[in-house]
Motif scaffolding. Structure first.
Motif: not given
Ligand code: FES
Ligand code: FES
Lengths: 162, 782
Positions: A101-105, A138-141, B197
């Motif tokens: 997870l990065q932003c955790g959203f 997931c946009r971050c990972t 997101l």
């Molecule tokens: S951790 Fe940011 S969208 Fe998955």
């Protein structure tokens, strides 16, 4: 306005009763009526999967589900996944270890979706894990950590780690 | 000293809360009595507003107010929003009004806002606000926008040219005049949105007792936000606090200050109640800034052996209806084109076009992916034209490590000469090729072809200016409870800022990492701040953290020596305690030292002592530090469906010294995923009237877990000499060369058909179309 309805839902093991508008989504009911803000809303049109919760153990999009539809059923959210008191379960711990997870959203939806997978299939292949989370963006990972965490958690659960 | 954290794969301190549903994102902020906002937005790409009738909406149950431009306080009622990055090259200094006054210039522009008891009721009422529009011709395509006689995006502007500038060095005409070979390309490049997101969102609350206006916003730049709100509301910044709580991804669009942030703040003041606005995904597609279209016409002149003599061409950039963040995106693109290669002469003419679409501002990469795509496509054309291996052509042109620092010959976006500070480009490419087993590829390709499969390999190199100024600040304060409070204007949208800074500080100060409390993204915690963009936080905030921690450490030593009655040289610091290295090793904890540092009521401080055990450092970089790397992709194309599968993805990444490899690998992998989206799927489509047509995740495709392979990553560490940590930015490098490498791989896979690609995204339709034109299906059928 259409009349409100009374519902009673078991949420993370506790019985919750409320009077709700029929158009209230399950996501908004959890987040705003019950203040369980761990469930996230990323698109409100059923694609991103951030809002995924378990209804009677089955993953469901809480943005496309009305609160009145879960009357009499059991809902599990991210707040109900771990051992409680802020502790981490096996899957959650694996998420931290593998930087899943990065932003955790997206994380609440990833965890609920993968919890269902590991219940159904304790020994999934990498392809099966990837296939199952195609419903969760997931946009971050870039997903690598998530896939690794799911496989690692599956192994640890099979080996009997509580 | 305790465990050393700097450079280690430290598990993130952010995670436990986020893994148990205890994150606090803006939509999780609930205040008793809070009302909910929904915006009335333009349905037209371009129109005049004749009238707004909110009478019926105001009568709806639960509606507290409907605000239009005239209802807003001065100066924001009449003023346009401030431009964040002005530049002399911008002809049309055009930013929007917070709520439109008489003209709307893109679909989604804010026209009015409804404030009601729930979002549901607010949305009901938005449907009842009657706006009488008089539609005007809209301009959608950025090339058409620059044609003579094109409709103008703004009624009062003579044309759509927002800016025109030239980048050049060397004698480009001579380079082309005598060149044995010249290769040309016309490229269309599209990039979509940041698509974090979590959408945007704002909660504003005015406390009447303290007269403090608190604004929670899903932003990358709370300190900038506070300055904007202060200007627009005509309010003292002291009476405004902006907080970026947990933010669910940024990627650039959340670095911009938006009309909605100011309007919700104004509404909370006007109504005297807290107000929340949470953007829905459709609004995000309409009104959050994006990157979008660029058209490049470029040519390269080379010697017979492939060495570059010069590059020249032109670029048209779609800025949308406004220029809130200036023209830095095309500027960065123009300055990124030279890349890691020795380029003797260069000239690029850039035109920035206004269109009736939402403004474009940086999205992860900020114009660099397009520049790299342009340069790397040219390098591939050279390789194809001269029959040299693509890796070899690049190798022949690399700037060598012993040429560092290397002056490219341009001025970068930071206003400083573009000088690469460090890097080893040949090594990075060699490592990436090894990871990808490049040597074994011809055999794999031959075997695949035999089996009727089409696989290809693509290479792309890049150099990226990171760690831009002006500064970032970090306060390190030892508190009387022994905990260390760290405050910074840096922000966190998932980069692990808290973990990274804690690693630096725990090592340098000598405290346990778990004893650090962090106040991030809160204007109340530190006077000055900038925020997250341009891969700048590790450099700026990281350096400030190190500097502040060292000053506080020296102060700890000084006070402890006095308290323990030993010379300073005999004081060691470990896990939040100062320990004398002599006698029976007496010690004193950080908490007691913090108390001592406050002095005693009535007694003077020792000469030269400053009160408090704290220091604030503001590091400002002398110039950008240049991160670099190589991506090598192996892809398979299904020629019947046009589907592309990425078989392996190898990255050699050089972002200088690494603070936390776990986090940097995550940034690279995530960045690559974003680049895969840009290369193969993400397309923000508008029709000819500038109506957006991809406004759901069903129409706008994002990379899924089955689209993104797990990258093989090698780190080349060329420390930057420009900051005390030797670090460079790592947030965007994963995205920047991805499209170039992937499109090259697809092209290589289809080499039996002689197909060339010069665009992104490369969708299955486009691939099938190209195969059809190339006669692939005829041949297969015969
Ligand atoms: S951790 Fe940011 S969208 Fe998955
Ligand atoms: S919010 Fe429910 S699927 Fe996206």
């Amino acid at each position: 306005m259409i009349a409100k309805r009374n519902i009673s839902v078991e949420v993370n093991g506790a019985l919750r009763q409320a009077e709700v508008e029929p158009r209230l989504t399950l996501a908004d009911f959890l987040r705003h009526t019950l203040d369980l803000t761990g469930t996230h809303v990323g698109c409100e049109h059923g694609v991103c999967g951030a809002c995924t919760v378990l209804v009677d153990g089955r993953s469901a999009r809480s943005c496309l589900t009305f609160a009145v539809q879960v009357d009499g059923r059991a809902v599990t959210t991210i707040e109900g996944l771990g051992p409680g008191a802020g502790g981490l379960g096996v899957l959650q711990e694996a998420f931290q270890r593998h930087h899943a997870l990065q932003c955790g959203f997206c994380t609440p939806g990833m965890l609920t979706t993968l919890t269902e997978l590991l219940n159904d299939n304790p020994d999934p292949t990498e392809d099966e894990v990837r296939e199952v989370i195609t419903g969760n963006l997931c946009r971050c990972t870039g997903y690598a950590g998530i896939v690794a965490a799911a496989l690692d958690a599956a192994r640890r659960l099979r080996e009997g780690e509580a | 000293m305790g465990v050393k954290h700097f450079g280690a794969r430290v598990a993130r301190l952010e995670d436990p809360a986020l893994l148990t549903g205890r994150g606090r994102y803006v939509d999780d902020v609930n205040i008793p009595g809070m009302l909910h906002a929904c915006f009335v937005r333009s349905p037209h790409g371009h129109a005049l507003i004749q009238s707004i009738d909110a009478g019926a909406a105001r009568q709806m149950p639960g509606v507290h107010a409907v605000l239009t431009a005239d209802d807003l306080p001065a100066p924001m009622a009449g003023a346009r929003m401030p431009m964040l990055v002005p530049n002399a090259a911008i002809a049309a200094l055009r930013t929007q009004h917070c709520l439109a006054r008489d003209e709307v210039c893109y679909v989604g522009q804010t026209v009015a806002v409804v404030i009601a008891e729930s979002r549901y009721l607010a949305e009901d009422a938005v449907a009842m606000v009657e706006v009488d529009y008089d539609p005007l011709p809209a301009v959608s395509d950025c090339r058409a926008a620059l044609e003579p006689g094109a409709p103008t995006a703004h009624r009062d502007l003579p044309d759509n040219l927002a800016s025109a500038f030239r980048q050049s060095f060397g004698d480009v005409d001579a380079a082309f005049a005598g060149a044995p070979h010249v290769f040309r390309e016309s490229l269309f490049q599209h990039r979509g949105g940041g698509m974090a997101l979590e959408t945007r969102g704002v909660v504003a609350h005015h406390d009447r007792i303290t007269d403090l206006l608190t604004v929670w916003s899903a932003t990358q730049t709370p300190h900038i936000g506070r300055r904007m709100i202060a200007d627009l509301l005509g309010r003292s910044p002291e009476r405004i606090r902006v907080i970026a709580p947990d933010v669910g991804g940024g990627f650039g669009p959340k670095a911009i200050f938006y009309a909605e942030e100011a309007v919700i703040a104004a509404a909370a003041l006007l109504l005297g109640t807290p107000v929340k606005w949470i953007e829905d995904r459709r609004e995000h597609f309409l009104a959050a800034t994006q990157e979008r279209d660029q058209h490049w016409d470029v040519e390269i002149a080379v010697e017979a052996d492939g060495r570059i003599r010069g590059v020249r061409g032109s670029l048209i950039h779609d800025t949308g209806a406004f220029v809130p963040w200036g023209v830095i995106m095309p500027y960065i693109a123009s300055a990124t084109m030279p890349g890691p290669y020795v380029l003797p002469a260069y000239q690029l003419d850039v035109k920035v076009a206004l269109t009736n679409k939402v403004a474009t501002t940086p999205v992860r990469g900020a114009g660099r992916p397009q520049a790299v795509f342009a340069m790397e496509r040219l390098m591939d054309r050279v390789a194809q034209g001269l029959g040299i291996d693509p890796a070899e052509v690049r190798r022949r042109n690399f700037i060598q490590p012993e040429q560092m620092p290397y002056a490219v010959g341009l001025i970068f976006r930071d206003g400083k000469p573009l000088v690469y500070d460090s890097g080893d480009y040949p090594k990075a490419q060699a490592e990436a090729l090894t990871l990808a087993d490049h040597a074994g590829f011809p055999a794999r390709k031959a075997a695949a072809l035999k089996a009727g499969r089409h696989i290809g390999i693509g290479i792309a190199n890049y150099v990226e200016g990171t760690g831009l100024g002006p500064f970032e600040g970090v306060t390190v304060r030892v508190q009387q409870n022994g905990k260390v409070l760290v405050a910074t204007g840096a922000t966190n949208q998932g980069q692990g800022t808290r973990t990274t800074l804690s690693q630096i500080i725990s090592d340098r100060l000598g405290c346990r990492i778990e004893d650090i409390e962090m106040s991030i993204g809160d204007t109340a915690a530190i006077a000055n701040g900038v925020g997250a963009f341009a891969s700048r936080q590790a450099v700026n905030a990281g350096s400030s953290a190190a500097m502040a921690a060292e000053v506080v450490r020296a102060r700890v030593v000084q006070l402890a020596a006095r308290a323990l009655g030993v010379p300073e040289a005999e004081v060691a610091i470990e896990d939040g305690k100062a320990i004398a290295q002599s006698g029976n090793r007496p010690e004193i904890g950080f908490g007691d030292l913090a108390r001592l540092s406050q002095g005693m009521p009535g007694f003077s401080m020792a000469a030269g002592d400053m009160p408090g055990l704290e220091h604030t450092a503001y590091f400002t970089p002398p110039q950008a530090s240049y991160c670099s790397g190589t991506h090598v992709v192996e892809a398979e194309v299904d020629i019947m469906t046009g589907g592309v599968r990425l078989l392996t993805y190898s990255v050699a990444h050089d972002s200088g010294t690494i603070i936390n490899p776990l986090i940097v690998d995550g940034q690279v992998q995530g960045g690559v995923a974003h680049g895969i989206g840009n290369a193969l799927m993400e397309f923000m489509k508008y029709d000819e009237n500038a109506q957006p047509v991809t406004t759901t995740f069903a129409d706008y495709l994002m990379p899924m877990a089955t689209d993104v392979p797990t990258c093989r990553i090698a780190h080349v560490e060329s420390p930057s000499p420009l900051n005390p940590l030797g670090v460079k930015g790592a947030g965007e490098g994963g995205t920047i060369p991805a499209a170039a490498a992937i499109v090259a791989a697809v092209e290589d896979a289809l080499s039996p058909f002689g197909i060339r690609f010069s665009e992104t995204p490369l969708t299955p339709e486009r691939i099938v179309e190209a195969l059809t034109v190339a006669g692939a299906y005829k041949r297969a059928a015969s």
